[in-house]
Write an enzyme that holds these catalytic residues in place. Structure first.
Site, PDB file in Angstrom:
ATOM      1  CG  PHE A  77      -1.665  -1.326   1.389  1.00  0.00           C
ATOM      2  CD1 PHE A  77      -2.507  -1.835   0.408  1.00  0.00           C
ATOM      3  CD2 PHE A  77      -1.420  -2.107   2.505  1.00  0.00           C
ATOM      4  CE1 PHE A  77      -3.114  -3.065   0.551  1.00  0.00           C
ATOM      5  CE2 PHE A  77      -2.020  -3.349   2.658  1.00  0.00           C
ATOM      6  CZ  PHE A  77      -2.871  -3.834   1.679  1.00  0.00           C
ATOM      7  NE  ARG A  87     -10.765  -6.475 -22.106  1.00  0.00           N
ATOM      8  CZ  ARG A  87     -10.061  -7.202 -22.940  1.00  0.00           C
ATOM      9  NH1 ARG A  87      -9.176  -6.642 -23.721  1.00  0.00           N
ATOM     10  NH2 ARG A  87     -10.227  -8.508 -23.006  1.00  0.00           N
ATOM     11  CB  ILE A  88     -11.755  -5.100 -16.116  1.00  0.00           C
ATOM     12  CG1 ILE A  88     -12.280  -3.717 -15.699  1.00  0.00           C
ATOM     13  CG2 ILE A  88     -11.494  -5.967 -14.880  1.00  0.00           C
ATOM     14  CD1 ILE A  88     -11.300  -2.851 -14.921  1.00  0.00           C
ATOM     15  N   PRO A 140     -11.701  -9.612 -13.984  1.00  0.00           N
ATOM     16  CG  PRO A 140     -13.609  -9.782 -15.309  1.00  0.00           C
ATOM     17  CD  PRO A 140     -12.206 -10.286 -15.185  1.00  0.00           C
ATOM     18  CE  LYS A 141     -13.455 -15.681  -9.117  1.00  0.00           C
ATOM     19  NZ  LYS A 141     -13.312 -17.136  -8.801  1.00  0.00           N
ATOM     20  CD  GLN A 165      -5.767  -3.871  -7.361  1.00  0.00           C
ATOM     21  OE1 GLN A 165      -6.159  -3.938  -8.518  1.00  0.00           O
ATOM     22  NE2 GLN A 165      -4.502  -3.739  -7.051  1.00  0.00           N
ATOM     23  CE  LYS A 191      -8.974   4.740 -17.991  1.00  0.00           C
ATOM     24  NZ  LYS A 191      -9.659   6.034 -18.226  1.00  0.00           N
ATOM     25  N   GLY A 248      -5.262   0.062  -8.813  1.00  0.00           N
ATOM     26  CA  GLY A 248      -4.888  -0.374  -7.458  1.00  0.00           C
ATOM     27  C   GLY A 248      -5.208   0.641  -6.379  1.00  0.00           C
ATOM     28  CD  GLU A 249      -1.720   4.363  -6.074  1.00  0.00           C
ATOM     29  OE1 GLU A 249      -1.149   5.024  -5.226  1.00  0.00           O
ATOM     30  OE2 GLU A 249      -1.446   4.423  -7.289  1.00  0.00           O
TER      31      GLU A 249
END
Lengths: 163, 761
Positions: free
Chosen positions: B269, B652-653, B656-657, B662, B724, B727-728
């Site tokens: 993190f 684009r993912i 997805p899981k 996240q 893109k 994570g944050e």
């Protein structure tokens, strides 16, 4: 700094150990027996990462001295894989993405297996709802912190196993 | 504004102009391909993690391993005049400033000055008697066992010459830093004050966020091992290559003699992005004791010896006309820094979220005698968006406008600050997805209108934004004769799912099934890789693997050149990697067949990420919208989050899981930020008083509702995979959404985090 002779039963295997009397069960598993699946998150009973089963009941192994476990059977995450309940829970965690970094996961899995047994044995909780509701599961697993925030997946995994 | 800040701003403006002349990148053909990409695959390391088989840093056992414990200072500023070391059994070494080896000063990573080695701070810890913060390491004890090291450390005490310490933000003089995490610290356009005077509705208020700590479940740990002048370090490093560079400099070693291994990290993190002093002190202790040394920070030491998110104070003024268009946006933010200047850039969100003709955003810092701040998930934007998105909600109430509608009316077509185009921006779609799933239109309009017994119920929303970056990475790719592919990378697995996502990307890049791909991670020696965080792993690694794929194609074409293969004589442009092999206009061959015919065991190539021209010349951000329901106990003031919908534009993912997990993780961390998390630093002494997980309250399982996640899932035309960084993103805007829901529930506006019961009673 006296050392002690100890016979310890972990995952069905007997170990003869000579240990510093200050060694916690957690450090005994990780540093002396090479059972590193059990994790150290806080070393003061606040995070649950070190959860193991002591005679079938969940404990924070950082709060137990190895010396206290001479007559007990210790089950760790490594040993859980040999029980059907343990394997089912481990698989459900993966399927439901109840983990990210994986560091709290062994403690979560051990805790979840023991929690279901506690529920079956009618051990009460602070929620006290009828049936194993989502609120019950969340409350009963509130002692295991997950900083990645995999709680929704963990709940789904436990639901799947409890079904 | 000082000279450095002005210089940075001018250079930034010149670069923006120049960047428009840059060529576009190659559109990624994988952005629209759907085989492994886009599939909700179970994480590939899930089984190893769920069975306890993964080995983290502290679990490395080496022959002759000794254990280290650090002793911290008990003053915030001054000098150590004596360290008293009573004898204790099993002790191999007590290292203090009097006997520590010389460690060269290296620049602090976060200042982004000069080489980007991973040192968290430039201060000469244990190479001076000077104390810079409370808890600074003053001694490292190395003993045969952990118990012996801990006991010996407990006996050590020091004499000090204390100096006055600046510990409160009121103690120093605010000034403008050189930059606000690579953004201009000051931007001024139009006339905010006049616009505020003419506005139909205005808001002017101050918002504060406290010091917070990452508290990844895995504490920081380092295992250092010297063999002559060769050094191997296992470290909980988010940025292994940077730690390698930094250690080579500190200990005057050739870079090839330092190897840093960090395959699995138990959460980072941002707290493990830079290397805190204990990392190089462990290396020094191993050198001095002649033994491999393991140091694991205690949880209390994680608070004292690694930095957190700096507290922020934001003064925001907004003005709007009768139609709900913003006419004035002012955001002045203050955060502490240390001798190493790093701002928690709270103004960042205010620079890119809304269109407005009159703008004045200004970031300032004040130097304090505390430990260096760290990057923390959504640096700047997470605390700054609490201020901006709370103020937007306040403005909506004053205008009598739905807060979602207010945001839609101020959605920009181009980046509000630079005027450059976005690579993609689907925030409108995210608002629509989230509002629909939540049932936002059915929200009762008045505050304090919904009640369930003693619980007051409110709904709130806020926007999320996070800059997207493609950084620098290299990979090694090995295609074996059996058709399996191994990718090796210096990046590691923090829990984000990088190894699974990149395996999926590699599978589709080469036209192979997922079970043929292996991803090996966390070895600093694979290639120069600068992905310290910044939600950049997915796109940066995908770019490097794309380049490795191109190099593989070139090698394979060489292998078939003089054979009877239908690929013989084909050029690079004529062939494609698909269906388990290489194919051209007149047919192709499987990888196994190409290698078998050529009689080679394997083909090995490398790949490097491409320079991200296309994202430099445009603004690349990921976006989101949060909608939540919060209940507040009218009698105790306890706030509980009971429902959540988040909708996101992360391009684009890939998986997805994992992506859903996240986003949930970010939201849960935001729930902590909103309601419970606060590092309490005693401003008289500098001591952190709640330095444990019993006293610093992370969200528990019982605090978290079902969190419903939606993705726009539109490929960004300019990024690798069309993805893109996400994570944050999840944490940004969460605290504001909760504060806005608390207002809707109670009619009380809380402008200082965390929203604890005392603020609502």
């Amino acid at each position: 700094m006296s050392s002690i002779q100890l016979r310890l039963s972990v995952n069905g295997r007997e170990h003869e150990l000579e240990l510093d009397s200050r060694v916690s069960l957690l450090d005994c598993l990780r540093e002396h027996l090479g059972l590193t699946g059990t994790k150290k998150g806080c070393d003061q009973g606040a995070c649950g990462a070190c959860t193991v089963l002591l005679d079938g009941e969940r404990v924070n192994s950082c709060l137990v001295l190895a010396a206290q476990c001479a007559d007990a059977e210790v089950t760790t995450i490594e040993g859980l894989a040999s029980s059907e309940a343990g394997r089912a829970m481990q698989k459900a965690f993966v399927r439901n993405d109840g983990l990210q970094c994986g560091y709290c996961t062994p403690g979560q899995v051990c805790s979840a297996v023991a929690m279901l047994a506690e529920y079956e044995a009618e051990v009460p909780s602070a929620v006290g709802e009828a049936g194993l509701t989502d609120a019950e599961i969340r409350e009963r697993l509130a002692g295991n912190l997950c900083r990645c925030g995999a709680y929704n997946g963990i709940l789904a995994a436990v639901r799947e196993v409890a079904r | 504004m000082n000279l450095a800040a002005r210089g940075f701003t001018l250079a930034g403006k010149a670069l923006t102009r120049l960047a428009r002349l840059l060529p576009d990148g190659r559109p990624d053909p994988l952005a629209h391909r759907r085989a492994e990409l886009g599939r909700p695959t179970d994480r590939l390391d899930g089984r190893a993690k769920a069975t306890g088989a993964v080995r983290y840093t502290a679990e490395r056992q080496l022959p002759g391993l000794a254990y280290a414990v650090v002793v911290g200072s008990t003053i915030a500023r001054g000098r150590v005049t004596a360290v008293h070391v009573p004898p204790a059994p099993g002790v191999l070494l007590v290292m203090t400033h009097e006997n520590a080896p010389a460690m060269k000063r290296t620049p602090a990573y976060a200042t982004m000055k000069g080489p980007l080695g991973a040192a968290a701070m430039s201060l000469p810890v244990l190479n001076t008697d000077e104390i810079f913060w409370y808890g600074q390491p003053i001694a490292v004890v190395v003993a045969e066992s952990l118990e012996q090291a801990r006991y010996a450390a407990s006996l050590i005490h020091a004499d000090y010459e204390p100096w006055p310490a600046r510990l409160s933000m009121a103690d120093g003089k605010p000034y403008t830093p050189a930059h606000a995490v690579l953004e201009e610290p000051v931007t001024r356009r139009g006339d905010v004050r006049t616009a505020l005077g003419a506005a139909t509705a205005t808001v002017e208020a101050e918002y504060t966020t406290p010091l917070e700590h990452h508290n990844a479940m895995e504490p920081h740990a380092t295992v250092a091992h010297w063999e002559g002048d060769r050094l191997t370090v296992h470290d909980t490093a988010q940025y292994p290559y940077g730690v390698k560079e930094m250690l080579a400099k500190k200990f005057s070693l050739a870079e090839e003699n330092v190897r840093v291994l960090a395959p699995f990290i138990g959460g980072g993190f941002g707290g493990k992005t830079p290397a805190w002093p204990h990392v190089w002190l462990t290396v020094a202790a191993a050198k001095l004791s002649g033994r491999p040394v393991k140091l694991v920070l205690s949880r209390a030491d994680v608070f004292a010896m690694t930095g957190g998110r700096a507290p922020t104070s934001s003064r925001v003024a907004l003005g709007a006309d009768a139609t709900g268009r913003l006419t004035a946006l002012e955001h002045h933010a203050l955060a502490p820094c240390t001798t190493d200047e790093f701002a928690e850039a709270a103004v960042a969100a205010s620079r890119h979220l809304y269109t407005c003709p009159n703008v004045h955003v200004a970031q300032q810092v004040v130097r304090l005698d505390r430990i260096q701040n760290a990057f923390f998930r959504g640096p700047g934007v997470a605390p700054g968006s609490f201020a901006l998105e709370s103020a937007m909600d306040e403005l909506a109430w004053r205008l009598g406008l739905d807060p979602l509608e207010l945001r839609l009316r101020n959605e920009p077509e181009r980046d509000p600050m630079s005027g450059i185009r976005f690579t993609s921006r689907h925030l409108r779609e995210a608002y629509a997805l989230g509002a629909e799933a939540f049932g936002w239109s059915r929200r009762p309009p008045a505050p304090r209108a919904t009640r369930d017994g003693r619980w007051l119920i409110g709904h709130g929303m806020a926007a999320a934004i996070n800059p997207d970056a493609v950084l620098i990475a290299g990979v090694q790719l090995r295609l074996a004769a059996d058709g399996t592919v191994t990718i090796r990378s210096s990046t590691n697995e923090l829990g984000a799912g990088t190894s699974t996502a990149q395996s999926q990307a590699t599978a589709d890049r080469l036209g192979l099934p997922l079970d043929r791909i292996r991803f090996e991670q966390g070895d600093s020696d694979v290639a120069r890789t600068r992905i310290p965080g910044a939600s950049a792993a997915t796109t940066t690694l995908a770019s490097a693997i794309w380049s490795a794929r191109d190099n593989l194609v070139r090698e394979l074409l060489k292998l078939v050149r003089d054979t009877g293969s239908p690929l013989a004589g084909r050029s690079f442009e004529e062939v494609d990697t698909r269906a388990g092999g290489l194919f051209g206009p007149s047919g192709g061959q499987s990888y196994e067949r190409i290698l078998a015919r050529a009689g080679v065991e394997a083909v090995e190539v490398t790949g490097k990420s491409a320079l991200p021209y296309q994202t430099v010349k445009r603004g690349t951000y990921s976006y989101g919208a949060h909608f939540c329901e919060v209940r507040v106990d009218e009698e105790t003031g306890e706030a509980r989050v009971t429902r959540w919908v988040g909708a996101f534009d992360g391009g684009r993912i890939v998986n997805p899981k994992q992506a859903t997990s996240q986003m949930r993780g970010g939201i849960i961390m935001g729930i902590g930020m909103a309601l419970t998390e606060e590092t309490l630093l005693d401003e008289r002494t500098g001591l952190i008083v709640n330095r444990s997980l019993a006293d610093y309250h992370l969200p528990t399982h019982a605090d978290v509702p079902a969190i419903d996640i939606h993705f726009v899932d539109q490929p960004d035309p300019q990024t690798p995979l069309g993805a893109k960084g996400i994570g944050e993103l999840g944490i940004v805007g969460v605290a504001a959404a909760i504060a806005n829901a608390v207002y809707h529930a109670t009619g009380e506006r809380v402008r200082s985090l965390p929203i604890t019961p005392d603020k609502l009673m």
